[in-house]
Structure formats: structure tokens, C-alpha cells
Design a protein around this motif. Structure first.
Motif, PDB file in Angstrom:
ATOM      1  N   GLU A 190       6.820  -9.624 -10.739  1.00 16.60           N
ATOM      2  CA  GLU A 190       5.873 -10.519 -11.394  1.00 16.60           C
ATOM      3  C   GLU A 190       4.768  -9.720 -12.076  1.00 16.60           C
ATOM      4  O   GLU A 190       4.218 -10.139 -13.091  1.00 16.60           O
ATOM      5  CB  GLU A 190       5.240 -11.467 -10.366  1.00 16.60           C
ATOM      6  N   THR A 191       4.436  -8.576 -11.485  1.00 15.46           N
ATOM      7  CA  THR A 191       3.363  -7.768 -12.042  1.00 15.46           C
ATOM      8  C   THR A 191       3.565  -6.300 -11.693  1.00 15.46           C
ATOM      9  O   THR A 191       4.277  -5.956 -10.748  1.00 15.46           O
ATOM     10  CB  THR A 191       1.982  -8.242 -11.530  1.00 15.46           C
ATOM     11  N   LEU A 192       2.941  -5.452 -12.477  1.00 13.65           N
ATOM     12  CA  LEU A 192       3.006  -4.002 -12.313  1.00 13.65           C
ATOM     13  C   LEU A 192       1.590  -3.522 -12.018  1.00 13.65           C
ATOM     14  O   LEU A 192       0.663  -3.812 -12.781  1.00 13.65           O
ATOM     15  CB  LEU A 192       3.531  -3.372 -13.599  1.00 13.65           C
ATOM     16  N   VAL A 193       1.406  -2.798 -10.901  1.00 13.18           N
ATOM     17  CA  VAL A 193       0.055  -2.478 -10.447  1.00 13.18           C
ATOM     18  C   VAL A 193      -0.084  -0.996 -10.107  1.00 13.18           C
ATOM     19  O   VAL A 193       0.762  -0.423  -9.413  1.00 13.18           O
ATOM     20  CB  VAL A 193      -0.312  -3.320  -9.200  1.00 13.18           C
ATOM     21  N   LEU A 194      -1.177  -0.406 -10.582  1.00 16.37           N
ATOM     22  CA  LEU A 194      -1.481   0.987 -10.258  1.00 16.37           C
ATOM     23  C   LEU A 194      -2.127   1.058  -8.877  1.00 16.37           C
ATOM     24  O   LEU A 194      -3.126   0.382  -8.608  1.00 16.37           O
ATOM     25  CB  LEU A 194      -2.433   1.576 -11.298  1.00 16.37           C
ATOM     26  N   THR A 195      -1.553   1.873  -7.994  1.00 14.51           N
ATOM     27  CA  THR A 195      -2.115   2.079  -6.662  1.00 14.51           C
ATOM     28  C   THR A 195      -2.184   3.574  -6.369  1.00 14.51           C
ATOM     29  O   THR A 195      -1.343   4.343  -6.830  1.00 14.51           O
ATOM     30  CB  THR A 195      -1.258   1.408  -5.563  1.00 14.51           C
ATOM     31  N   VAL A 242      -3.194 -14.672 -11.959  1.00 17.02           N
ATOM     32  CA  VAL A 242      -2.022 -14.828 -11.100  1.00 17.02           C
ATOM     33  C   VAL A 242      -1.585 -13.489 -10.524  1.00 17.02           C
ATOM     34  O   VAL A 242      -1.326 -13.360  -9.323  1.00 17.02           O
ATOM     35  CB  VAL A 242      -0.860 -15.485 -11.875  1.00 17.02           C
ATOM     36  N   ALA A 243      -1.523 -12.465 -11.383  1.00 14.18           N
ATOM     37  CA  ALA A 243      -1.087 -11.145 -10.923  1.00 14.18           C
ATOM     38  C   ALA A 243      -2.018 -10.595  -9.852  1.00 14.18           C
ATOM     39  O   ALA A 243      -1.568 -10.033  -8.845  1.00 14.18           O
ATOM     40  CB  ALA A 243      -1.015 -10.182 -12.105  1.00 14.18           C
ATOM     41  N   LYS A 244      -3.304 -10.764 -10.048  1.00 20.64           N
ATOM     42  CA  LYS A 244      -4.274 -10.263  -9.066  1.00 20.64           C
ATOM     43  C   LYS A 244      -4.146 -11.014  -7.750  1.00 20.64           C
ATOM     44  O   LYS A 244      -4.189 -10.416  -6.671  1.00 20.64           O
ATOM     45  CB  LYS A 244      -5.694 -10.397  -9.604  1.00 20.64           C
ATOM     46  N   ARG A 245      -3.962 -12.315  -7.830  1.00 18.56           N
ATOM     47  CA  ARG A 245      -3.868 -13.115  -6.607  1.00 18.56           C
ATOM     48  C   ARG A 245      -2.622 -12.742  -5.802  1.00 18.56           C
ATOM     49  O   ARG A 245      -2.673 -12.643  -4.576  1.00 18.56           O
ATOM     50  CB  ARG A 245      -3.851 -14.600  -6.963  1.00 18.56           C
ATOM     51  N   ILE A 246      -1.509 -12.531  -6.482  1.00 24.38           N
ATOM     52  CA  ILE A 246      -0.280 -12.125  -5.799  1.00 24.38           C
ATOM     53  C   ILE A 246      -0.478 -10.774  -5.114  1.00 24.38           C
ATOM     54  O   ILE A 246      -0.055 -10.561  -3.974  1.00 24.38           O
ATOM     55  CB  ILE A 246       0.893 -12.052  -6.799  1.00 24.38           C
ATOM     56  N   THR A 247      -1.138  -9.853  -5.809  1.00 23.06           N
ATOM     57  CA  THR A 247      -1.371  -8.515  -5.262  1.00 23.06           C
ATOM     58  C   THR A 247      -2.278  -8.572  -4.039  1.00 23.06           C
ATOM     59  O   THR A 247      -2.007  -7.926  -3.016  1.00 23.06           O
ATOM     60  CB  THR A 247      -1.988  -7.602  -6.336  1.00 23.06           C
ATOM     61  N   GLU A 248      -3.349  -9.337  -4.136  1.00 26.27           N
ATOM     62  CA  GLU A 248      -4.268  -9.466  -3.007  1.00 26.27           C
ATOM     63  C   GLU A 248      -3.549 -10.061  -1.797  1.00 26.27           C
ATOM     64  O   GLU A 248      -3.740  -9.622  -0.656  1.00 26.27           O
ATOM     65  CB  GLU A 248      -5.460 -10.347  -3.395  1.00 26.27           C
ATOM     66  N   ARG A 249      -2.734 -11.057  -2.041  1.00 27.91           N
ATOM     67  CA  ARG A 249      -1.979 -11.692  -0.955  1.00 27.91           C
ATOM     68  C   ARG A 249      -1.048 -10.687  -0.282  1.00 27.91           C
ATOM     69  O   ARG A 249      -0.912 -10.674   0.943  1.00 27.91           O
ATOM     70  CB  ARG A 249      -1.162 -12.864  -1.497  1.00 27.91           C
ATOM     71  N   HIS A 305       6.836  -3.051   0.553  1.00 19.55           N
ATOM     72  CA  HIS A 305       6.257  -4.340   0.943  1.00 19.55           C
ATOM     73  C   HIS A 305       5.736  -5.095  -0.283  1.00 19.55           C
ATOM     74  O   HIS A 305       5.988  -6.301  -0.437  1.00 19.55           O
ATOM     75  CB  HIS A 305       5.116  -4.124   1.938  1.00 19.55           C
ATOM     76  N   LEU A 306       5.025  -4.406  -1.149  1.00 21.58           N
ATOM     77  CA  LEU A 306       4.474  -5.052  -2.340  1.00 21.58           C
ATOM     78  C   LEU A 306       5.579  -5.622  -3.223  1.00 21.58           C
ATOM     79  O   LEU A 306       5.439  -6.713  -3.786  1.00 21.58           O
ATOM     80  CB  LEU A 306       3.625  -4.056  -3.131  1.00 21.58           C
ATOM     81  N   LEU A 307       6.678  -4.882  -3.337  1.00 13.09           N
ATOM     82  CA  LEU A 307       7.785  -5.359  -4.168  1.00 13.09           C
ATOM     83  C   LEU A 307       8.346  -6.671  -3.630  1.00 13.09           C
ATOM     84  O   LEU A 307       8.793  -7.528  -4.394  1.00 13.09           O
ATOM     85  CB  LEU A 307       8.887  -4.298  -4.242  1.00 13.09           C
ATOM     86  N   GLY A 308       8.307  -6.838  -2.314  1.00 13.30           N
ATOM     87  CA  GLY A 308       8.758  -8.093  -1.719  1.00 13.30           C
ATOM     88  C   GLY A 308       7.921  -9.280  -2.159  1.00 13.30           C
ATOM     89  O   GLY A 308       8.362 -10.430  -2.088  1.00 13.30           O
ATOM     90  N   HIS A 309       6.707  -9.012  -2.631  1.00 15.30           N
ATOM     91  CA  HIS A 309       5.823 -10.061  -3.151  1.00 15.30           C
ATOM     92  C   HIS A 309       5.874 -10.139  -4.678  1.00 15.30           C
ATOM     93  O   HIS A 309       5.096 -10.877  -5.279  1.00 15.30           O
ATOM     94  CB  HIS A 309       4.383  -9.797  -2.709  1.00 15.30           C
ATOM     95  N   GLY A 310       6.757  -9.354  -5.284  1.00 17.99           N
ATOM     96  CA  GLY A 310       6.845  -9.359  -6.744  1.00 17.99           C
ATOM     97  C   GLY A 310       5.895  -8.395  -7.415  1.00 17.99           C
ATOM     98  O   GLY A 310       5.670  -8.475  -8.622  1.00 17.99           O
ATOM     99  N   VAL A 311       5.331  -7.462  -6.628  1.00 15.80           N
ATOM    100  CA  VAL A 311       4.379  -6.487  -7.174  1.00 15.80           C
ATOM    101  C   VAL A 311       5.050  -5.117  -7.219  1.00 15.80           C
ATOM    102  O   VAL A 311       5.371  -4.541  -6.177  1.00 15.80           O
ATOM    103  CB  VAL A 311       3.104  -6.408  -6.305  1.00 15.80           C
TER     104      VAL A 311
END
Length: 256
Positions: free
Chosen positions: A167-172, A86-93, A130-136
Motif C-alpha cells: 500500500e505504501t513505501l516507507v523509509l526506515t 492513509v499511508a501514514k496511518r497504516i504505518t503507525e498501526r 512485519h511491516l510488509l504484512g500491513h502493506g508497508v
């Protein structure tokens, strides 16, 4: 007494699974949705006395609950081989949405062009917002291997704040690519910085097995394949600030 505690524990697990189903039913694969539905809609669970049985029925309730949960866990884990699906799919989106926004929204495009022409950190901040707007909640690694908030350029805020908002925390790692010839160099720089990070689990919401190397360029660039190192996938993402429409760019390439 132990049986009663087990029944109450099963009830809590059932409630959490139900909440998970309601929250992610739009992003889970159909097979996972069907698995959840089959488990949650068992008539035994929906009976009025299953989670509050008379003493004579506690053993039967415990046995059924534990057996059903074990079977569900096995099937669901098989369907969702990647537990962070789920976290990966949200991030990709979120990344796809960002690129398409730049294509169709002139105001957003101008912000990105200005950021690209000014400084890398401005692109980081726009991207993180922008990512935060998607929950990332995006972060980058600091020199000690810790987490730095991309928007505030300071250590990541308290766990409770991140978990309550994302929803998720992602390293970028974001890099500007001014010329196609720089692409491989910038990717290696981003990868080297990402490797500094010492992964830990922040309340279970961190996307642990994926790190995103985001190359911001003027025109679209063809990204190399993802890199897998020690069970961590380094995703190569291109965000073009003057991308044009894909069909038009394809025609231009064919005409050259």
C-alpha cells in the motif's frame, strides 16, 4: 466528440474514486467517508444514462460532472490535509501492532530478543517483514541516496512488484540501543543516514514526508519529539524487545 471524451474521462475518475472508497473506508476519518459517500451517491451519477448520454444531453452531463468533481476535490483535500494520510496511518498501526505482539506473544518476543542480541540487520529484517504484512514496504537509504530492500539487502525491486504488493513505501532506519545513554547518539546516526536519501515518487505510493527512525532497545525508552526538517518529519519509534506491560512498568517507576 470532445464532450463525449470528457464524459468518459469523468466516468473513469468516478470508478477510481469508488475503488478508493471501498479500499480505504476502514482507515479514513469519518468526515472523509461522509464526503466520499455524498459525492458517490448523487442520483445523477447513478442514473442509467449519465455516462452514456444522448448527444443532446452531453453538455449537461459534462458540466455537472466537472462541477461536481471540482467541488468534491476541494472539500476532500480540505478534509485530508495530509494527502498521505492513509499511508501514514497504516504505518503507525504496523509499529503499534509490532510492539504489542512482542508483549503478548512469547515466540515472537524470543525472535526479537535473539535478533537484538545478535545483529542490527536481523532486527531490520524482522521489522520489514512485519511491516510488509500491513502493506508497508520498508526500505533504507544506501550510500548513494538510493533505496535498499531491508529483507534482501539489495536495491529495491522493480516498481511494478512493489506497487502490486504494498500500500505504501516507507523509509526506515533501524538502530540498536543497548543502553539508554546511547539513545541520542543512535538517533543522530539514523537521522544522518536517512538524510542521504534523495526522495522520489515511486508510482505515487511512497510516504514522502515522513521518515522513521526506529530505536530497538531491551526496555522501553522515552522517545524525543519528532523533528521537522525541510517539510520532512523524522518520526522516532521505540521497539522494546522486553517491554513488559505498560501498567506494570509505570508502577515500577513510581516505586523507585
Amino acid at each position: 466528440m470532445k464532450k463525449k471524451v470528457l464524459v468518459k474521462g469523468a466516468e473513469k475518475i468516478f470508478e477510481n474514486i469508488n475503488k478508493f472508497n471501498e479500499k480505504y473506508d476502514t482507515v479514513l476519518p469519518q468526515s472523509a467517508i461522509e464526503c466520499l459517500s455524498s459525492f458517490l451517491n448523487q442520483p445523477e451519477f447513478n442514473g442509467p444514462n449519465f455516462f452514456n448520454p444522448r448527444k443532446s444531453f452531453q453538455s449537461a452531463s459534462v458540466q455537472f460532472a466537472l462541477t461536481s468533481l471540482a467541488a468534491f476535490r476541494s472539500e476532500f483535500n480540505y478534509i485530508i490535509a495530509d494527502t498521505q494520510f492513509v499511508a501514514k496511518r497504516i504505518t503507525e498501526r504496523a509499529f503499534i501492532h509490532l510492539q504489542r505482539l512482542i508483549i503478548v506473544d512469547e515466540e515472537i518476543k524470543k525472535k526479537w530478543v535473539d535478533a537484538f542480541n545478535t545483529h542490527e540487520t536481523l532486527c531490520e529484517k524482522l521489522g520489514a517483514l512485519h511491516l510488509l504484512g500491513h502493506g508497508v514496504w520498508a526500505f533504507k537509504a544506501d550510500a548513494t541516496g538510493g533505496k535498499t530492500d531491508l529483507l534482501l539487502s539489495e536495491p529495491l525491486p522493480a516498481t511494478s512488484l512493489v506497487e502490486s504488493a504494498a500500500e505504501t513505501l516507507v523509509l526506515t532506519e533501524w538502530k540498536l540501543v543497548k543502553s539508554p545513554d546511547e539513545l541520542q547518539t543512535r538517533i543522530q546516526e539514523a537521522k544522518k543516514q536517512a538524510e542521504i536519501y534523495g526522495s522520489d515518487v515511486l508510482g505515487g505510493i511512497e510516504l514522502r514526508n515522513y521518515r522513521y527512525l526506529v530505536m530497538v532497545s531491551e526496555n522501553r525508552l522515552e522517545m524525543p519529539d519528532d523533528t521537522l526538517i525541510n517539510e520532512t518529519t523524522y518520526r522516532h519509534i521505540n521497539i522494546a524487545v522486553k517491554p513488559g506491560y505498560p501498567s506494570r512498568e509505570s508502577k515500577r517507576k513510581k516505586s523507585k
